[in-house]
Design an enzyme around this catalytic site. Structure first.
Site, PDB file in Angstrom:
ATOM      1  N   ARG A   1      14.430  20.602 -12.083  1.00 17.02           N
ATOM      2  CA  ARG A   1      14.486  22.082 -11.100  1.00 17.02           C
ATOM      3  C   ARG A   1      13.196  21.434 -10.001  1.00 17.02           C
ATOM      4  NH1 ARG A   1       9.240  24.168 -13.404  1.00 17.02           N
ATOM      5  NH2 ARG A   1       9.679  24.153 -15.812  1.00 17.02           N
TER       6      ARG A   1
ATOM      7  N   LYS B   1      15.136  18.252 -25.880  1.00 17.78           N
ATOM      8  CA  LYS B   1      14.599  17.867 -25.793  1.00 17.78           C
ATOM      9  C   LYS B   1      14.930  15.850 -26.587  1.00 17.78           C
ATOM     10  CE  LYS B   1      10.533  21.044 -25.623  1.00 17.78           C
ATOM     11  NZ  LYS B   1      10.459  20.772 -23.491  1.00 17.78           N
TER      12      LYS B   1
ATOM     13  N   HIS C   1      -1.777  16.110 -19.703  1.00 16.37           N
ATOM     14  CA  HIS C   1      -0.201  16.133 -19.562  1.00 16.37           C
ATOM     15  C   HIS C   1      -0.418  14.751 -17.820  1.00 16.37           C
ATOM     16  CE1 HIS C   1       3.459  18.779 -17.998  1.00 16.37           C
ATOM     17  NE2 HIS C   1       2.878  18.090 -17.491  1.00 16.37           N
TER      18      HIS C   1
ATOM     19  N   GLY D   1       8.261  26.331 -21.322  1.00  7.48           N
ATOM     20  CA  GLY D   1       6.749  27.154 -21.601  1.00  7.48           C
ATOM     21  C   GLY D   1       6.177  27.440 -22.285  1.00  7.48           C
ATOM     22  N   GLY D   2       6.277  26.228 -23.140  1.00  7.81           N
ATOM     23  CA  GLY D   2       5.413  26.423 -24.127  1.00  7.81           C
ATOM     24  C   GLY D   2       6.000  26.885 -25.660  1.00  7.81           C
TER      25      GLY D   2
END
Ligand code: ADP
Ligand code: ADP
Ligand code: MG
Length: 661
Positions: free
Chosen positions: A297, A116, A208, A164-165
């Site tokens: 993806r 990130k 989001h 995935g958080g």
């Protein structure tokens, strides 16, 4: 086009990919772990290869075994699905080295977005706005705290390798920063083997919004509009929709253009998602939308985009990976209607969303109103090894409010038995007025958790339904029912039964007394309710109450029970000590009917001496005879049953004198 594709994944996404492959005339090869030998994706595929034991690390994440399967299988392409190795550059590289095509972006593009911090720097250089924060190299805790002060609290600590958080901590106050950083690092090291973190401003009221992009090897990149995934729990998506509520054409073009710019900056090909976060504390504003990360993806929620654009994104993936041009240009893509997706999980919302495992005794999904993407079938075992998602329920309609109505109706038509699911939670969530108004943000679920999981307040009606189902209470047969012509229909004189039910971590102790044919009185606390059972079939209960008739869908599977009543769904557990509970039905002082039936024979009388195992009563049920025997040595105190009686499940047929009497 490819001849054979190997799908390096499992569950619903593997099944989803197989469906499109088959339509395109491509053979599908599945891989499976020992836990999945009988799984649906293995069943659907043309061939299947074992890749290792149940734990994902040894099977679906085992690059060596997967590459070996690729080489041996004769496949010419690999579809990685989502999760697992889908964003792993080493795997993509190994697939290429083995001579197969990886259905995904170039390895360099995966690498550019994998971390990130690097992704944010790259986007900043391409002129895409990013969430304010620090994403540099210095990882000294004191330095990071200073950065947090500079950014201004609250801040979000994020693992740069996160997904995935996981590896995220929101920090409200400076004094909590150091322990939160430690926690995020620990989690990140364990989950991703990389503990480096970035610090971001915690966006006040976040929405989001993400953009689906697609690129081909000829330099073309388009976007397929946005999805709103603001309904989240613990940074994980629960309900997604397309388009995003309240986004006007100008803003849509702005973020679409930013996403295309991001993809072009890394020569992107295939399906990708550029995630943005919007600060909506003052409404949705074009200058308050920031790049968050890019997923290289296919996304879990891709079906909502398929619904509004009428395209098959998996087909696009195959075509682009095979070297074809994008099927459509930007100007040919349009939005039609509104789509919603709800993720159905095997989890217990009343119990802190703990994942549930067990056998899916019943799985009945709506037909016609919704698209169901699932990787499990009725009868399948849901184990503890993988993601507990059971299905995605996807609907589309001309308008958002029609789509919400359709989603609620479709979710209410999902009947899942044997495993607790989040269906009731999803239905209740869909009914929040904030959701109907499109006033969504990532905190909506957490703020309203109690309202969504609201407990029952006037329970006697519901408890009557639950008890009827739990004890399989009989109804008055119709006059032409051959059973009712059997002689001596009589009702039980002393049939008090007890049921202990649990719902939302609350226990309900109910007792029920027979009052003549199919009539009962329910007692709960100081409430009583008299009712008559009109119907009690495999999955439906109809009761006549003093003032009305209630109809419910009710199913019992072992100790679990699912009841849909008045538009709400309730999951009950039937606790130990309930009459009709198979493991405890023979109380030592009583002989109880294990199922509804007719008494054929009573072979004893009050005062008789018994030896454990003596035959006492013969019950005929389902055209079979069942002999009920003495549970222990003793003396018969009273016999309540006579030949010809119709008795209910749980009815006391005979009692013994207390042991020390
Ligand atoms: P999305 O934005 O598509 O929801 P997530 O980052 O939440 O993406 O992850 C995608 C999905 O992949 C998740 O829903 C999860 O089920 C699955 N997933 C992610 N990581 C793993 C993993 N390591 N093993 C198995 N499944 C995973
Ligand atoms: P992951 O790789 O785990 O998907 P993301 O960076 O996409 O991580 O963040 C996951 C979720 O966390 C987002 O969808 C959003 O709800 C929340 N989130 C991320 N960054 C912020 C932020 N700066 N402020 C508030 N919430 C955030
Ligand atoms: Mg994300």
């Amino acid at each position: 086009m490819f001849k054979t594709v190997l799908i390096a994944n499992r569950g619903e996404i593997a099944c989803r990919v197989i469906r499109t492959a088959r339509r395109l005339g491509i053979r599908s090869l599945a891989v499976y772990s020992d836990a999945d030998v009988r799984a649906m994706h293995v069943d659907m595929a043309d061939e299947a290869y074992r890749v290792g034991p149940a734990p994902a690390a040894d099977s679906y994440l085992n690059t060596d075994r997967l590459i070996e399967a690729c080489r041996n299988s004769g496949a010419d392409a690999v579809h990685p699905g989502y999760g697992f190795l889908s964003e792993n550059p080493e795997f993509a590289e190994a697939v290429g080295a083995a001579g197969l095509t990886f259905i995904g972006p170039p390895v360099s593009a995966i690498r550019a977005m994998a971390l990130k911090d690097a992704a944010k720097s790259l986007m900043q250089r391409s002129g895409v706005p990013i969430v304010p924060g620090y994403h540099g190299d210095n990882q000294d805790p004191a330095f990071l705290l200073k950065q947090a002060h500079k950014i201004g609290f609250p801040v979000l600590i994020k693992a740069r390798a996160g997904g995935g958080g996981k590896g995220m901590r929101r920090v409200e106050r400076p004094e909590d920063f150091a322990p939160a950083l430690d926690g995020a690092r620990r989690e990140a090291r364990a989950a991703f083997g990389d503990e480096r973190c970035l610090i971001e401003k915690y966006v006040a009221k976040p929405r989001h919004i993400e953009v689906q992009v697609f690129g081909d090897a000829h330099g073309n990149v388009v976007h397929l509009f946005e999805r709103d995934c603001s309904l989240q729990r613990r940074h994980q998506k629960v309900i997604e929709e397309a388009p995003a509520p309240g986004l006007d054409t100008h803003m849509r073009e702005t973020i679409g253009e930013m996403a295309v710019r991001a993809a072009k900056a890394i020569s992107y090909t295939g399906a990708g998602t550029v995630e943005f976060i919007a600060d909506v504390s003052q409404g949705l504003k074009p200058d308050r939308i920031y790049f968050m990360e890019m997923n290289t993806r296919l996304q879990v929620e891709h079906p909502v985009t398929e619904c509004i654009t009428g395209q098959d994104l998996v087909e696009w993936q195959f075509r682009v990976a095979a070297g074809e041009r994008l099927p459509l240009a930007q100007k040919d893509l349009t939005i039609s209607g509104w789509a919603l997706e709800a993720r159905v999980y095997a989890e217990d919302p009343a119990n802190n969303f703990l994942p549930a495992t067990g056998r899916l005794h019943r799985l009945s999904m709506p037909v016609g109103t919704a698209r169901i993407d699932s990787g499990v079938r009725q009868g399948d075992e849901v184990g503890p090894y993988y993601d507990p998602m059971l299905a995605k329920v996807i609907v589309n309609a001309p308008t958002r409010s029609a789509a919400i109505g359709k989603l609620i109706a479709s979710l209410e038509a999902c009947h899942i038995g044997g495993i607790i699911s989040n269906i009731a939670f999803l239905v209740s969530l869909c009914k929040l007025p904030e959701f109907a108004e499109g006033d969504v943000d990532t905190g909506l679920i957490e703020r309203n958790l109690e309202r969504i999981n609201r407990p029952i307040n006037a329970p006697s009606e519901l408890l009557a339904v639950a008890t009827t189902c739990a004890l399989a209470l009989g109804c008055q047969p119709e006059d032409n029912d051959p059973w009712s012509t059997l002689s001596g229909w009589r009702h039980w004189t002393n049939p008090r039964s007890y049921v202990h039910l649990e719902n939302s971590a609350r226990t309900f102790d109910v007792s029920i007394v027979g009052r003549g044919a199919a009539r009962y009185v329910l007692e709960y606390g100081n409430e009583t309710l008299e009712f008559e059972v009109i119907e009690n079939s495999i999955d439906r209960v109809r009761l006549s109450l003093p003032e009305k008739v209630v109809t419910a869908t009710a199913m019992r599977h072992g100790r679990a029970m699912t009841i849909d009543l008045g538009g709400r769904r309730f999951e009950f557990k039937v606790l130990d000590g309930s009459a009709g509970d198979e493991e405890t039905e023979t109380a030592a002082d009583e002989v109880i009917a294990p199922m509804p039936g007719f008494i054929k024979l009573v072979a004893t009388q009050a005062g008789a001496k018994l030896t454990k195992g003596d035959p006492l009563v013969v019950l005929e049920a389902m055209k079979m005879e069942h002999t009920l025997r003495a549970p222990r040595d003793g003396v018969v105190a009273a016999v309540f049953a006579s030949p010809g009686d119709h008795v209910q499940n749980g009815a006391v047929l005979l009692s013994l004198e207390a042991e020390n009497a």
